[in-house]
Design an enzyme around this catalytic site. Structure first.
Site, PDB file in Angstrom:
ATOM      1  N   CYS A 165       0.830  -1.212   0.000  1.00  0.00           N
ATOM      2  CA  CYS A 165       0.000   0.000   0.000  1.00  0.00           C
ATOM      3  C   CYS A 165       0.863   1.260   0.000  1.00  0.00           C
ATOM      4  O   CYS A 165       1.231   1.789   1.058  1.00  0.00           O
ATOM      5  CB  CYS A 165      -0.926   0.005   1.224  1.00  0.00           C
ATOM      6  SG  CYS A 165      -1.986  -1.439   1.352  1.00  0.00           S
ATOM      7  N   LEU A 166       1.170   1.746  -1.186  1.00  0.00           N
ATOM      8  CA  LEU A 166       1.920   2.984  -1.351  1.00  0.00           C
ATOM      9  C   LEU A 166       1.075   4.039  -2.057  1.00  0.00           C
ATOM     10  O   LEU A 166       0.928   5.157  -1.564  1.00  0.00           O
ATOM     11  CB  LEU A 166       3.208   2.714  -2.140  1.00  0.00           C
ATOM     12  CG  LEU A 166       4.039   3.938  -2.538  1.00  0.00           C
ATOM     13  CD1 LEU A 166       4.549   4.674  -1.296  1.00  0.00           C
ATOM     14  CD2 LEU A 166       5.203   3.531  -3.439  1.00  0.00           C
ATOM     15  N   SER A 173       2.607   8.882  -9.245  1.00  0.00           N
ATOM     16  CA  SER A 173       4.021   9.006  -9.596  1.00  0.00           C
ATOM     17  C   SER A 173       4.783   9.818  -8.550  1.00  0.00           C
ATOM     18  O   SER A 173       5.950   9.554  -8.271  1.00  0.00           O
ATOM     19  CB  SER A 173       4.154   9.663 -10.976  1.00  0.00           C
ATOM     20  OG  SER A 173       3.616   8.821 -11.982  1.00  0.00           O
ATOM     21  N   ARG A 312      -4.259 -22.640 -38.989  1.00  0.00           N
ATOM     22  CA  ARG A 312      -5.231 -21.873 -39.778  1.00  0.00           C
ATOM     23  C   ARG A 312      -4.803 -21.787 -41.241  1.00  0.00           C
ATOM     24  O   ARG A 312      -3.647 -21.447 -41.547  1.00  0.00           O
ATOM     25  CB  ARG A 312      -5.349 -20.467 -39.178  1.00  0.00           C
ATOM     26  CG  ARG A 312      -6.188 -19.481 -39.972  1.00  0.00           C
ATOM     27  CD  ARG A 312      -7.650 -19.743 -39.866  1.00  0.00           C
ATOM     28  NE  ARG A 312      -8.420 -18.616 -40.374  1.00  0.00           N
ATOM     29  CZ  ARG A 312      -9.681 -18.710 -40.765  1.00  0.00           C
ATOM     30  NH1 ARG A 312     -10.321 -19.874 -40.693  1.00  0.00           N
ATOM     31  NH2 ARG A 312     -10.324 -17.639 -41.208  1.00  0.00           N
ATOM     32  N   HIS A 383      -4.357 -13.832 -35.261  1.00  0.00           N
ATOM     33  CA  HIS A 383      -5.566 -14.645 -35.083  1.00  0.00           C
ATOM     34  C   HIS A 383      -6.759 -14.102 -35.864  1.00  0.00           C
ATOM     35  O   HIS A 383      -7.794 -14.773 -35.969  1.00  0.00           O
ATOM     36  CB  HIS A 383      -5.951 -14.715 -33.598  1.00  0.00           C
ATOM     37  CG  HIS A 383      -5.130 -15.673 -32.793  1.00  0.00           C
ATOM     38  ND1 HIS A 383      -3.803 -15.462 -32.503  1.00  0.00           N
ATOM     39  CD2 HIS A 383      -5.459 -16.858 -32.207  1.00  0.00           C
ATOM     40  CE1 HIS A 383      -3.349 -16.467 -31.757  1.00  0.00           C
ATOM     41  NE2 HIS A 383      -4.327 -17.328 -31.582  1.00  0.00           N
ATOM     42  N   GLY A 385     -10.143 -12.318 -36.617  1.00  0.00           N
ATOM     43  CA  GLY A 385     -11.336 -12.136 -35.792  1.00  0.00           C
ATOM     44  C   GLY A 385     -11.386 -13.060 -34.597  1.00  0.00           C
ATOM     45  O   GLY A 385     -11.954 -12.710 -33.546  1.00  0.00           O
ATOM     46  N   GLU A 408       4.057  -0.095 -10.743  1.00  0.00           N
ATOM     47  CA  GLU A 408       5.451  -0.122 -10.267  1.00  0.00           C
ATOM     48  C   GLU A 408       6.244   1.083 -10.791  1.00  0.00           C
ATOM     49  O   GLU A 408       7.459   1.012 -11.000  1.00  0.00           O
ATOM     50  CB  GLU A 408       6.160  -1.425 -10.678  1.00  0.00           C
ATOM     51  CG  GLU A 408       5.441  -2.704 -10.304  1.00  0.00           C
ATOM     52  CD  GLU A 408       5.410  -2.980  -8.809  1.00  0.00           C
ATOM     53  OE1 GLU A 408       5.635  -2.040  -8.030  1.00  0.00           O
ATOM     54  OE2 GLU A 408       5.143  -4.126  -8.421  1.00  0.00           O
TER      55      GLU A 408
END
Length: 425
Positions: A165-166, A173, A312, A383, A385, A408
């Site tokens: 918890c920061l 920032s 495919r 890939h 759709g 982070e």
């Protein structure tokens, strides 16, 4: 347990190998075949111990993480404690915690290998494991013997889960401007304030909290670190709504709200006024960890792309027969390999306590998180759709990886760190 197997300078390679052989049966289970290539081999250049770390972690990822990845994302359930407990049985709950308290006693480089392998199965769940490990490391590195003995064994076994918890609503920032206060009251401190975007918020048992013990405006020098045990708090600790997120849905994110929360003074971690220093040291490692998670996600994305273009067919032949797909795969593999080298170099510098370590951790985070997102996006494009459907994992790789450029320390702040070091006289 892996803790008896993983490296410390006092352990021999023979003991490690024997213990890993015993643990391999736990980690290995039948899993769907993944298409890969020797070019993508993440164990190139590693020693035998490090190869075993990676291979066992990848086996666990294939057996325990990958099969549940999409389910946890769609359902947005609570933290998967059953899976986390299984990970802890292999030593992943305290990777660089002292074995005296149940940790594995490994290096930052070793941890990077493990997190890359695990995140190839589930980026989100692995990212939570990295956060839990950051909390355990902070307590192990700076806490009192009494506090370590009380909490670390249950944290390394993941019987107790931890959150870091920061960040605050008004201090992202600019973390040194945090407003959460901790005022001395006899044998206790009284904490008031709100932490934002807390992974595991509302479900974790332990909260490692940065709070201001100095006067308003005291900056980084007025911040201290506290351990809040949710089970011991009588009143004043509450949580915001569960955030609806783009990705990272196997772990809840909430605000942590403290209103006159009474914390024993002995739950201060380390020295009063040194909390911001501890937080920044923790973030160096956190940046390596999240970069490593990005590598694992990118590896899974490249493998998914390879498999799809091989199977495919269009215009009467596999997509892989077309030079466009070949060149894309070549670029993806090149970017992944180059980012991996930088991440591992940064981890080695952090282990060596080199003066360049902070800048290299920042560079590694920039390279790995940005390249990984680009790789996953290219894999989705391959890939067509199908990549946009939740039946296919590749769309989740894109969503889960995106936040790595933000947390982070944003990648913009990473560039500030690097440029400041470059221009320092």
């Amino acid at each position: 347990m892996i803790a008896s197997a993983l490296t410390t300078t006092a352990r021999t390679a023979a003991r490690r190998t024997a213990a890993f052989a015993a643990n391999r049966a736990v980690a290995t289970a039948p899993a769907a075949r993944t298409m890969t290539s020797a070019i993508l081999d993440p164990t190139i250049g590693l020693n035998e111990d490090q190869k075993q770390f990676f291979e066992m972690s990848r086996a666990f990822a294939n057996a325990e993480l990958a099969p549940r990845m999409q389910e946890l994302d769609i359902l947005e359930t609570d933290l998967p404690r059953d899976t986390l407990k299984k990970a802890a049985e292999l030593g992943f709950g305290g990777i660089y915690v002292d074995p005296e308290f149940g940790g594995s006693g490994l290096t930052r480089l070793d941890a990077s290998l493990i997190f890359e392998a695990l995140s190839s199965g589930d980026i989100s769940t692995t990212a939570y494991i990295t956060i839990h490990n950051m909390c355990a490391w902070m307590l192990d590195s700076f806490g009192s013997q009494e506090l370590k003995a009380k909490y670390l064994p249950a944290m390394t076994s993941m019987d107790l889960l931890a959150s870091y918890c920061l960040t605050e609503p008004g201090a992202g920032s600019d973390a040194a401007s945090l407003m959460t206060t901790a005022k001395r009251d006899g044998d206790d401190f009284i904490l008031n304030g709100t932490k934002a975007f807390i992974s595991g918020g509302g479900q974790s048992d332990i909260y490692i909290v940065m709070a201001r013990t100095g006067a308003p405006g005291s900056g980084a020098s007025g911040v201290s670190t506290f351990l809040i045990d949710r089970r011991e708090v009588k009143s004043g600790l509450s949580f915001g709504k569960k955030e609806q997120k783009m990705g990272w849905n196997s772990q809840p994110t909430r605000a942590v709200i403290m209103e006159d929360v009474r914390v024993p003074a002995c739950h201060m971690i380390g020295t009063e006024g040194h909390g911001f220093r501890y937080a920044m040291k923790g973030l160096d490692g956190g940046r390596i960890n999240i970069a490593s998670c990005s590598l694992g996600g990118a590896l899974a994305a490249v493998e998914a792309g390879m498999e799809h273009v091989t199977v495919r067919k269009q215009f009467g032949k596999p997509i892989a027969a077309f030079q466009n797909a070949q060149f894309k795969l070549a670029d993806m593999a090149t970017e992944l390999a180059s980012a991996r080298l930088l991440v591992r170099q940064a981890a080695s510098l952090l282990d060596a306590k080199a003066p360049q370590a902070t800048a290299y951790c920042a560079m590694a985070k920039i390279a790995a998180t940005e390249k990984a997102s680009q790789i996953a996006d290219q894999a989705l494009q391959m890939h067509g759709g199908y990549g946009y459907l939740k039946d296919y994992k590749v769309q989740q790789f894109v969503r889960d990886l995106r936040v790595h450029q933000i947390l982070e320390g944003t990648n913009e702040i990473m560039r500030v760190i690097v440029s400041r070091e470059l221009l320092k006289e």
